[in-house]
Enzyme design. Structure first.
Site, PDB file in Angstrom:
ATOM      1  N   CYS A   1     -16.148  -4.173  -3.743  1.00 53.96           N
ATOM      2  CA  CYS A   1     -15.381  -5.410  -3.520  1.00 53.96           C
ATOM      3  C   CYS A   1     -16.015  -6.104  -2.315  1.00 53.96           C
ATOM      4  O   CYS A   1     -16.960  -5.593  -1.723  1.00 53.96           O
ATOM      5  CB  CYS A   1     -13.918  -5.095  -3.306  1.00 53.96           C
ATOM      6  SG  CYS A   1     -13.582  -4.374  -1.713  1.00 53.96           S
TER       7      CYS A   1
ATOM      8  N   ASN B   1       0.802  -1.233   0.000  1.00 55.61           N
ATOM      9  CA  ASN B   1       0.000   0.000   0.000  1.00 55.61           C
ATOM     10  C   ASN B   1       0.829   1.274   0.000  1.00 55.61           C
ATOM     11  O   ASN B   1       0.274   2.375   0.004  1.00 55.61           O
ATOM     12  CB  ASN B   1      -0.991  -0.020   1.174  1.00 55.61           C
ATOM     13  CG  ASN B   1      -2.091  -1.033   0.933  1.00 55.61           C
ATOM     14  OD1 ASN B   1      -2.211  -1.570  -0.173  1.00 55.61           O
ATOM     15  ND2 ASN B   1      -2.860  -1.327   1.954  1.00 55.61           N
TER      16      ASN B   1
ATOM     17  N   ARG C   1      -2.459 -11.336  -4.056  1.00 59.05           N
ATOM     18  CA  ARG C   1      -2.494  -9.889  -4.312  1.00 59.05           C
ATOM     19  C   ARG C   1      -1.624  -9.140  -3.309  1.00 59.05           C
ATOM     20  O   ARG C   1      -1.155  -8.049  -3.588  1.00 59.05           O
ATOM     21  CB  ARG C   1      -3.933  -9.377  -4.203  1.00 59.05           C
ATOM     22  CG  ARG C   1      -4.861  -9.913  -5.253  1.00 59.05           C
ATOM     23  CD  ARG C   1      -6.187  -9.204  -5.214  1.00 59.05           C
ATOM     24  NE  ARG C   1      -5.975  -7.762  -5.156  1.00 59.05           N
ATOM     25  CZ  ARG C   1      -6.964  -6.894  -4.909  1.00 59.05           C
ATOM     26  NH1 ARG C   1      -8.174  -7.332  -4.675  1.00 59.05           N
ATOM     27  NH2 ARG C   1      -6.729  -5.606  -4.884  1.00 59.05           N
TER      28      ARG C   1
ATOM     29  N   ASP D   1     -16.282   9.085  -3.839  1.00 60.94           N
ATOM     30  CA  ASP D   1     -16.860  10.444  -3.891  1.00 60.94           C
ATOM     31  C   ASP D   1     -15.927  11.489  -3.299  1.00 60.94           C
ATOM     32  O   ASP D   1     -15.853  12.618  -3.800  1.00 60.94           O
ATOM     33  CB  ASP D   1     -18.226  10.460  -3.187  1.00 60.94           C
ATOM     34  CG  ASP D   1     -18.141   9.921  -1.763  1.00 60.94           C
ATOM     35  OD1 ASP D   1     -17.470   8.887  -1.549  1.00 60.94           O
ATOM     36  OD2 ASP D   1     -18.736  10.529  -0.858  1.00 60.94           O
ATOM     37  N   LEU D   2     -15.171  11.126  -2.272  1.00 61.22           N
ATOM     38  CA  LEU D   2     -14.291  12.136  -1.646  1.00 61.22           C
ATOM     39  C   LEU D   2     -13.126  12.482  -2.565  1.00 61.22           C
ATOM     40  O   LEU D   2     -12.678  13.627  -2.633  1.00 61.22           O
ATOM     41  CB  LEU D   2     -13.788  11.638  -0.294  1.00 61.22           C
ATOM     42  CG  LEU D   2     -14.883  11.317   0.735  1.00 61.22           C
ATOM     43  CD1 LEU D   2     -14.270  10.905   2.057  1.00 61.22           C
ATOM     44  CD2 LEU D   2     -15.827  12.499   0.935  1.00 61.22           C
TER      45      LEU D   2
ATOM     46  N   ARG E   1      -8.921  -1.811  -7.114  1.00 63.56           N
ATOM     47  CA  ARG E   1      -9.493  -0.508  -6.805  1.00 63.56           C
ATOM     48  C   ARG E   1      -8.436   0.578  -6.716  1.00 63.56           C
ATOM     49  O   ARG E   1      -8.701   1.731  -6.977  1.00 63.56           O
ATOM     50  CB  ARG E   1     -10.227  -0.561  -5.463  1.00 63.56           C
ATOM     51  CG  ARG E   1     -11.185  -1.687  -5.294  1.00 63.56           C
ATOM     52  CD  ARG E   1     -11.779  -1.562  -3.964  1.00 63.56           C
ATOM     53  NE  ARG E   1     -11.935  -0.149  -3.671  1.00 63.56           N
ATOM     54  CZ  ARG E   1     -12.806   0.642  -4.280  1.00 63.56           C
ATOM     55  NH1 ARG E   1     -13.576   0.150  -5.210  1.00 63.56           N
ATOM     56  NH2 ARG E   1     -12.894   1.911  -3.992  1.00 63.56           N
TER      57      ARG E   1
ATOM     58  N   ASP F   1      -6.904  -3.469   8.357  1.00 64.89           N
ATOM     59  CA  ASP F   1      -6.280  -4.523   7.541  1.00 64.89           C
ATOM     60  C   ASP F   1      -5.696  -5.640   8.387  1.00 64.89           C
ATOM     61  O   ASP F   1      -5.240  -6.641   7.835  1.00 64.89           O
ATOM     62  CB  ASP F   1      -5.180  -3.920   6.653  1.00 64.89           C
ATOM     63  CG  ASP F   1      -5.767  -3.063   5.565  1.00 64.89           C
ATOM     64  OD1 ASP F   1      -4.995  -2.357   4.889  1.00 64.89           O
ATOM     65  OD2 ASP F   1      -6.996  -3.068   5.402  1.00 64.89           O
TER      66      ASP F   1
END
Ligand code: EPZ
Length: 427
Positions: free
Chosen positions: A123, A23, A407, A131-132, A99, A315
């Site tokens: 997902c 990330n 992933r 939207d943000l 995403r 997470d």
């Protein structure tokens, strides 16, 4: 479709190398679109998501090569540079796979004044709107339209700095706006910004490219726009979620493992909870050694609630829940970030766990033992929780749909096998 076969009951012993953070790598790769010169990223993990992002960026016109670096036994060094051609459309077949593809929006609009990105579908863990991100880009002067499932973002006059307040914390929303603001005219303030280490690593990378950023890691990030960004070389931070995943595996198997390259300063809340549960941590010159304080005692129960950084990471919710299935007493885990992140519970019950869900909380009553069973992975971190429970369960477990696992976890079988686990991939 590949499956994992695990025979549990073996305490993990040995060393595990922690890879570069997925990330962090994903936004760093997207940020390379902003550079007018070559950038070098070191310690990039070998992961499906990295390949997906590389394919998307090559589609957008970056030349990417992954010379196999001699120095690193894990991960690789990426070189990314503009090829001269530019494509500002990110198509559905690439975006739907991941995403985080939405992270190309900010850089493309900042540098090329337009972008078309397919709306990322939801997902397993939630609807996950963007939207943000879009409201932030509109605040910077872009026009945003939705057409046929695609988001069109246009800023023919370029972006103009603005003050943007997020109503709640969004990690990639903060990253997208920070990247876009680096080439906007004037000053941008992001208020209620995400403070994750991966956001700070991205700011460090952008500053190495010539961006003017202050306040990263705090609630307010300020960016002064510049005309262009150059190349740079950057080493990606270690993956704190991979680290936390292996901490749970060590805890549940009563193991004793040195995590090479781990940086527990990024996991202080998690470390505190695991000490409560009965784990000990000893700093070593290459990382940290982790084991049970008293191997004769079972783990103690915990009460956890997920929060944005520096709180307990969502997470790691599934992974700690797996560990708590064998702890004594009753543990409670409350998920506050995503609306549907308990998909792993049904699978843990198949192994004999005792878990009840009440709204956004899961109540875990410790059991004597788990029993191996065929189970199904549903999303990245849920699949990690099934590996953790299978490592401690009696007998054999077969975990299906492990493409989810691929992933986010580099060489997970090799890393666990090196610590004595009985784990193999079967077609
Ligand atoms: C990032 O996702 C991580 N992904 C996720 O990790 C992580 O779970 C999440 O942050 C929270 O820490 C990457 O960094 C690539 P958010 P992100 O925007 O940025 C809602 C993993 O397992 N929201 O912080 O997409 C959203 O639905 C992945 O590695 C809006 O409503 O998460 C969620 O409920 C999974 N509108 C909450 O905010 C928006 O525009 C937090 O989401 C954006 C978000």
């Amino acid at each position: 479709m590949d499956k994992l076969k695990i025979v549990g009951g073996i305490p993990l012993r040995g060393q595990i190398h922690i890879s570069g953070a997925k990330n962090a790598a994903l936004p760093l790769m997207a940020a390379s679109l902003l550079a007018s010169d070559e950038v070098i990223l070191q310690n990039v993990p070998h992961l499906a998501d990295i390949t997906t992002m590389a394919n998307l960026l090559m589609h957008c016109g970056l030349e990417i090569n992954m010379p196999v670096a001699k120095t690193e036994s894990f991960g690789h060094t990426l070189s990314l540079k503009p090829s001269g051609k530019v494509e500002t459309d990110a198509p559905y077949d690439l975006v739907r796979k991941m995403r985080a593809s939405v992270l190309v929006l900010g850089p493309l609009v900042a540098k090329y004044r337009r972008a078309k990105v397919s709306m990322p579908g939801g997902c397993a863990i939630g609807t996950r709107p963007i939207d943000l991100h879009l409201k932030g880009l509109e605040k910077l002067g872009a026009t945003v339209t939705l057409e046929g499932g695609d988001v069109y973002v246009d800023a023919p006059l370029g972006l103009q700095g603005a003050e943007i307040t997020f109503p709640f914390i969004t990690v990639t929303g903060t990253e997208n706006i920070m990247m876009a603001a680096t080439l906007a005219r004037g000053e941008t303030k992001i208020i209620n910004a995400a403070k994750e280490p991966e956001v700070v690593d991205l700011a460090k990378f952008l500053k190495a490219m010539g961006a003017k950023i202050t306040g990263e890691g705090s609630d307010i990030i300020t960016i002064q726009g510049v005309d262009q960004l150059g190349g740079c070389c950057h080493r990606i931070i270690p993956d704190r979620i991979e680290t936390g995943t292996y901490l749970a595996a060590i805890g549940i198997t009563n193991g004793d493992v040195e995590l090479i390259g781990a940086d527990l300063d990024m996991l202080s809340v998690v470390k505190g909870e695991l000490i409560e549960a009965g784990l000990s941590f000893d700093q070593t010159k290459e990382g940290v050694r982790v084991r049970r304080t008293d191997p004769q005692k079972s783990l103690k129960n915990l009460t956890l609630k997920t929060d944005p950084y520096p709180g307990f990471p969502t997470d790691l919710q599934a992974q700690l829940m797996a560990m708590m299935t064998l702890a004594e007493g009753i543990s409670t885990i409350t998920e506050t970030i995503f609306e549907n992140r308990f998909m792993h519970v049904a699978e843990l019950l198949r192994m004999g766990a005792n878990i009840h869900i009440h709204g956004s909380s899961a109540v875990v009553t410790g059991v004597e033992r788990l029993k191996g069973a065929p189970v199904m992975a549903t999303d990245l971190r849920a699949s990690a929780s099934l590996v953790i429970s299978a490592l401690a369960a009696e007998g054999e477990s077969i975990i299906g749909r492990i493409y989810h696992l691929d992933r986010g976890y580099e060489m997970i079988e090799a890393k666990l096998r090196r610590c004595g686990a009985s784990i193999e991939r079967i077609a």
